[in-house]
Design a protein around this motif. Structure first.
Motif, PDB file in Angstrom:
ATOM      1  N   MET A  76      -9.381   0.691  -7.315  1.00 26.73           N
ATOM      2  CA  MET A  76      -9.601   1.120  -6.052  1.00 26.73           C
ATOM      3  C   MET A  76      -7.931   1.007  -5.328  1.00 26.73           C
ATOM      4  SD  MET A  76     -12.707   0.115  -3.863  1.00 26.73           S
ATOM      5  CE  MET A  76     -12.660   1.032  -2.557  1.00 26.73           C
ATOM      6  N   LEU A  77      -7.399   0.033  -5.590  1.00 26.93           N
ATOM      7  CA  LEU A  77      -6.080  -0.280  -4.862  1.00 26.93           C
ATOM      8  C   LEU A  77      -4.948   0.497  -5.727  1.00 26.93           C
ATOM      9  CD1 LEU A  77      -6.231  -3.920  -4.067  1.00 26.93           C
ATOM     10  CD2 LEU A  77      -6.402  -2.297  -2.680  1.00 26.93           C
ATOM     11  N   GLU A  96      -5.538   3.421  -7.250  1.00 24.09           N
ATOM     12  CA  GLU A  96      -5.630   4.852  -6.897  1.00 24.09           C
ATOM     13  C   GLU A  96      -5.341   5.180  -5.424  1.00 24.09           C
ATOM     14  OE1 GLU A  96      -9.654   6.594  -7.967  1.00 24.09           O
ATOM     15  OE2 GLU A  96      -9.647   5.034  -9.270  1.00 24.09           O
ATOM     16  N   ALA A  97      -5.183   3.931  -4.448  1.00 27.46           N
ATOM     17  CA  ALA A  97      -4.934   3.885  -3.188  1.00 27.46           C
ATOM     18  C   ALA A  97      -3.185   4.034  -3.121  1.00 27.46           C
ATOM     19  CB  ALA A  97      -5.424   2.685  -2.261  1.00 27.46           C
ATOM     20  N   ALA A 151      -2.772   7.595  -3.949  1.00 30.74           N
ATOM     21  CA  ALA A 151      -2.967   8.578  -2.828  1.00 30.74           C
ATOM     22  C   ALA A 151      -2.050   8.392  -1.619  1.00 30.74           C
ATOM     23  CB  ALA A 151      -4.317   8.057  -2.161  1.00 30.74           C
ATOM     24  N   ASP A 152      -1.513   7.138  -1.496  1.00 26.77           N
ATOM     25  CA  ASP A 152      -0.607   6.916  -0.362  1.00 26.77           C
ATOM     26  C   ASP A 152       0.763   7.498  -0.738  1.00 26.77           C
ATOM     27  OD1 ASP A 152      -0.045   5.687   1.962  1.00 26.77           O
ATOM     28  OD2 ASP A 152       1.335   4.251   1.160  1.00 26.77           O
ATOM     29  N   GLU A 171       0.694  11.327   0.028  1.00 24.73           N
ATOM     30  CA  GLU A 171       0.374  11.447   1.625  1.00 24.73           C
ATOM     31  C   GLU A 171       1.872  12.131   1.940  1.00 24.73           C
ATOM     32  OE1 GLU A 171      -1.847  10.883   4.221  1.00 24.73           O
ATOM     33  OE2 GLU A 171      -2.946  11.248   2.304  1.00 24.73           O
TER      34      GLU A 171
END
Lengths: 254, 463
Positions: free
Chosen positions: B424-425, B427-428, B431-432, B435
């Motif tokens: 998750m981290l 992928e985060a 994703a970040d 942005e």
């Protein structure tokens, strides 16, 4: 004293942080259905107790035991403690840039449900559940779309903690300084959220510096933590007494 | 004419290069020059003297510079040897016929301009759908016509740097985009590069793009590069971008080349007063990828954003090199680059901010963040600030590390098992990084590419 029917039974718990002793033998037991408050000045070990219970790295248990619903809590990984029903509401909720709040909540709920042998919720079922919980906490749905705690105000972060608690429905909640950084309106909303979760099956440990929060979440018992030990225990009136006199007298006695 | 004296200088240089003893020429350089000799007559516009001279200038510059080695300061962290040691041939087949398009090509919601092995394919492009105020021409066609106006726009053709010169002497085609569309028109174009990557002969192609956005106009350009096969190839693309006063350009690029490919991209962006260039590059493919951006802020109040993400896995090498020149007052530059590296992959970030003496009130910021997922992965980061003005605000920062222990604990304390929490981290983090791309459709296209990379990296970590 720890009793066999206690939901959470802590005996002689000692822990160090960076090899420095912080908890020096804590005895505490919280039966199901009760809310206990831990009060104490800064540096007394309050937050350390919360972290030790939830299994954070860097907090080394050097003695004692913790039994949670009959299981050896200290032998469990943090995720297994959560699955077993323990929840820590953080004093400083962690920001997760790039992790959507809805995704986070759903992953957490489904992870816990999987471990408990319950069916996972699909996106629609989850949304229905979380919307209902958010409504109670006066949170706007827009917060689901945002990254976890990123750009949240202090009050929004704390509300988000309580939302996680409401979604995960843990058997036991540890609230670490949930009142810090909240104005009185936010405090009432958060306290209402916590009170809504009170019930005969659920235990709570409310860690706080001030009596303020305890006016809204009225505890069954109050314990004073000082220098890594519980130095006094009493009913809710003890919180008022501390508010009046401060910790000074107890510190001198200790 | 000023340009004729320049040409004379270059001609002298050709002679200089020619008198060098042959033994000193690296075989790879000699091979490239031989290809230039052999191909010259077939390159578009060869019958026009000024075009021939331009190519010869470039060949002379390339002969002088040779291929870079790690002894070149700009290439210290990226060893191009594997690229230099591969013998490429330029495509010789006719630029038409059926093409197998690779799967997973993103839909950017913009008319596509298709290039196959470096050649423009109007038959595969959506020219009829081009927005008003956007003129698209093939570079080959303009060269063939001997369009003199082009000589001014091909400003850095004889640039001293190796790969730009190599491109200039061998470039067969490219796209020339002229945009006069007003900002509210929302003009967008999707430039697609497909490498057929088939057969047993490694191909090299050298696309040369020229993009001009007129004063007050606005353009969103999406570029994506893909391969239909797995034969190694070399995509050496150069783009020259000129933004007029208060012009705006969003430039989002997806580099999804074949995993065995070599890719060098060099972008020159020139910004007039009040212009804004917003660039994002996702480097997700190629065995060796180098993305160079040179941005010059030439008019007061110009703004440049260079952002990007580099994804490494296996033994891949990804390099981002930026040079921002503040040559006018009150300009701002913002850069954020993120790298995520697994396996034995390596990344390089070199970022130079050069502030001229006239560039008072410069606001420069540069951030480089890397997430290393394996002990064998590595990033080299080299920020460089060169400041000659005294009233400026310039900062840079870099973080290199593993996943944040606090964040990991937070997720686990909510019941999410450690491996899932890590995923998750990561992928985060990606994703970040994405942005920075404000266009949702383009962001989604990039997110798909990061997901593909993650599937590879994840499998690698599990193996």
């Amino acid at each position: 004293m720890a009793t066999s029917e206690a939901m959470l039974a802590i005996e002689g718990l000692a822990a160090t942080v960076d090899e420095k002793p912080v908890l020096k033998g804590i005895d505490l037991s919280v039966p199901a259905g009760e809310v206990h408050a831990i009060m104490g000045p800064n540096g007394s070990g309050k937050s350390t107790l919360g972290y030790v219970l939830s299994g954070r790295e860097g907090y080394d248990v050097t003695g004692g035991s913790v039994s949670f619903r009959g299981q050896d809590l200290l032998a469990m990984e943090p995720e297994d403690r959560a699955a077993a029903g323990l929840f820590l509401a953080f004093q400083y909720p962690v920001e997760l840039p790039g992790v959507g709040n809805a995704n986070f909540l759903r992953q957490a709920l489904n992870a816990v449900r999987r471990k408990r042998g319950e069916a996972e919720l699909d996106a629609m079922q989850f949304l229905k559940l979380v919307r209902a919980k958010m409504k109670v906490l006066g949170m706007s749905e827009e917060m689901l779309k945002r990254f976890v705690n990123v750009g949240f105000s202090g009050g929004e972060k704390k509300r988000n903690e309580i939302l996680q608690m409401a979604v995960l429905e843990p058997a036991f909640c540890v609230l670490d300084e949930t009142d810090s950084g909240l104005d009185i309106d936010a405090l009432k909303i958060v306290a209402d959220g916590v009170n809504a979760l009170r019930g005969p099956e659920r235990g709570m440990l409310v860690i706080t510096h001030y009596q303020r929060l305890l006016a809204y979440i009225v505890p069954d018992r109050v314990h004073v933590l000082l220098g890594g030990r519980i130095v006094r225990s009493g009913g809710p009136e003890l919180a008022l007494e501390l508010e009046e006199k401060g910790y000074g007298e107890l510190q001198q006695a200790a | 004419m000023a340009s004729s004296s320049r040409r004379r200088e270059m001609t002298t240089a050709v002679i200089d290069a020619a008198v060098q003893p042959a033994a000193l020429v690296h075989p790879a350089v000699a091979a490239a020059l031989a290809r230039h000799e052999a191909l010259a007559k077939r390159l578009p516009g060869h019958r026009h003297g000024w075009i021939r001279e331009m190519r010869e200038d470039a060949a002379a510059a390339f002969a002088r510079a040779g291929f870079p080695t790690r002894r070149n300061e700009e290439w210290h962290y990226t060893d191009p040897r594997a690229l230099v040691d591969t013998r490429f041939g330029e495509p010789i087949v006719a630029a038409d016929g059926a093409v197998t398009l690779p799967g997973g090509m993103p839909d950017a919601g913009a008319p596509k301009l298709m290039f196959v092995d470096g050649r423009f394919r109007p038959d595969l492009s959506e020219l009829a759908a081009l927005p008003d105020g956007v003129r698209v021409e093939s570079l080959a066609a303009l060269l063939e016509a001997g369009d003199e106006a082009l000589s001014l726009r091909l400003g850095s053709l004889a640039d001293r740097s190796s790969f730009v010169a190599l491109n200039a002497m061998l470039a067969e085609d490219g796209v020339v985009i002229t945009c006069t569309a007003a900002p509210d028109a929302g003009a967008r174009v999707h430039l697609v590069s497909i490498a057929t990557a088939s057969g047993d002969r490694p191909l090299a192609f050298h696309q040369r793009h020229v993009v001009s956005v007129a004063e007050g106009a606005s353009l969103a350009l999406f570029e994506s590069a893909h391969a239909a096969g797995a034969t190694p190839y070399f995509n050496n693309t150069v783009a020259e971008i000129t933004l007029g006063a208060r012009a705006r350009m969003t430039h989002v690029r997806l580099q999804a080349e074949a995993l065995g490919a070599f890719q060098v991209s060099t972008v020159f962006a020139h910004l007039a007063a009040g212009a804004e260039y917003d660039s994002f590059v996702l480097a997700a493919g190629a065995r060796l990828a180098r993305n160079e951006v040179h941005a010059r802020l030439e008019g007061t109040g110009a703004i440049v954003h260079l952002n990007g993400a580099q994804l490494g896995d296996g033994v891949r090498h990804v390099d981002t090199t930026t040079v921002i020149t503040h040559a006018a007052p009150a300009c701002a530059s913002r850069q954020t680059f993120k790298s995520v590296l697994s396996g034995r992959s390596r990344a390089v970030f070199q970022g130079k901010i050069h502030v001229h003496q006239v560039a008072q009130k410069t606001d420069g910021y540069q951030m480089n963040q890397a997430l290393l997922l394996s002990p064998e992965s590595e990033i080299d980061a080299k920020p460089q600030l060169e400041i000659y003005a005294d009233d400026v605000k310039c900062s840079h920062g870099a973080t290199v590390g593993e996943l944040d222990a606090n964040q990991l604990f937070y997720l686990r304390s909510r019941g999410i098992p450690a491996p899932e929490a890590r995923a998750m981290l990561i992928e985060a983090f990606l994703a970040d990084a994405l942005e920075a791309v404000r266009d949702e459709r383009l962001r989604a296209a990039l997110a798909d590419a990061t997901a593909l990379w993650w599937a590879r990296a994840h499998a690698e970590a599990g193996a």
